[in-house]
Write an enzyme that holds these catalytic residues in place. Sequence first.
Site, mmCIF file in Angstrom:
data_model
loop_
_atom_site.group_PDB
_atom_site.id
_atom_site.type_symbol
_atom_site.label_atom_id
_atom_site.label_comp_id
_atom_site.label_asym_id
_atom_site.label_seq_id
_atom_site.Cartn_x
_atom_site.Cartn_y
_atom_site.Cartn_z
ATOM 1 N N LYS A 221 39.821 51.912 51.726
ATOM 2 C CA LYS A 221 38.884 52.905 51.203
ATOM 3 C C LYS A 221 38.427 53.883 52.279
ATOM 4 O O LYS A 221 38.618 53.680 53.478
ATOM 5 C CB LYS A 221 37.696 52.201 50.544
ATOM 6 C CG LYS A 221 38.048 51.635 49.179
ATOM 7 C CD LYS A 221 36.819 51.284 48.371
ATOM 8 C CE LYS A 221 37.196 51.033 46.913
ATOM 9 N NZ LYS A 221 36.017 50.673 46.110
ATOM 10 N N ARG A 255 39.612 42.516 45.774
ATOM 11 C CA ARG A 255 40.552 43.427 45.105
ATOM 12 C C ARG A 255 41.320 44.185 46.187
ATOM 13 O O ARG A 255 40.726 44.942 46.962
ATOM 14 C CB ARG A 255 39.785 44.389 44.193
ATOM 15 C CG ARG A 255 40.661 45.353 43.415
ATOM 16 C CD ARG A 255 39.793 46.210 42.495
ATOM 17 N NE ARG A 255 40.600 47.154 41.728
ATOM 18 C CZ ARG A 255 40.936 48.371 42.158
ATOM 19 N NH1 ARG A 255 40.528 48.803 43.355
ATOM 20 N NH2 ARG A 255 41.686 49.161 41.405
#
Length: 286
Positions: A221, A255
């Site tokens: 991210k 995840r």
Amino acid sequence: MLRLGRREFGAHEPVIMAIVNRTPDSFYDQGATFHDEPALARVEQAVADGAAIIDIGGVKAGPGEEVTAQEEARRTVGFVAAVRRRFPDVVISVDTWRAEVGEAVCEAGADVLNDAWGGVDPRLAEVAARYGAGLVCTHAGGAEPRTRPHRVTYDDVMADILRVTLGLAERAADLGVPRESIMIDPGHDFGKNTRHSLEATRRLGEMVDTGWPVLVSLSNKDFVGETLDRPVKERVVGTLATTAVSAWLGARVYRVHEVAETRQVLDMVSSIAGHRAPAVARRGLA
């Protein structure tokens, strides 16, 4: 106990959720699993590498070309059915914020609805309750789906995360979603700047202390990229470092894109914590 689909996971059993994007424009793989054959190959490899959950998404999180609910369903529903046929015991999650898509994928065999946009469609929890599906309750800072944060502020970011995610989790349970199938997610990058996401990681133990299973979606991210000043393809080391910290603080579900690497990190942390025996322990015994 965390119960998802046909699987039950113990209190000290870290769970990997592998990302399979059914989009042509995903930020990480640029559509590598948009078509069925490579997507099914990705599922097979992820399961072999240690993923217990497959998270299928039909719309990329960031801004881009509009994707209608009908198109999102077209990208995901048939694939959910195909994964269910080939992998009857794997937990299938679908990343969607739309109730109509949630309904369709649950009909096709999905076990979990991963609501990354913080209950923007309150009917999604109702769908999860109706089908007995699990639900991920995420903090997105009130952001609209597929928007980026701009000068967002919090008096206390973790206090806001707790307020929102606990409210969503309790509402879901009141609607009839099984309590043992509800997870809370701090929503790294969603409605947050990099400092917010770092603080959310540092204070993750406050979420763990609520008793709800905590899911973290950290993989490659922007907060990792900005912290280390690395482009998307060079964020794996930072992601794994953040994964190790999250595991030590008690997160349950991860995840990820890199399943095999994450499995090693989680196994190592679990062994250090005393929850997992070493795979081999010969040193000093000969």
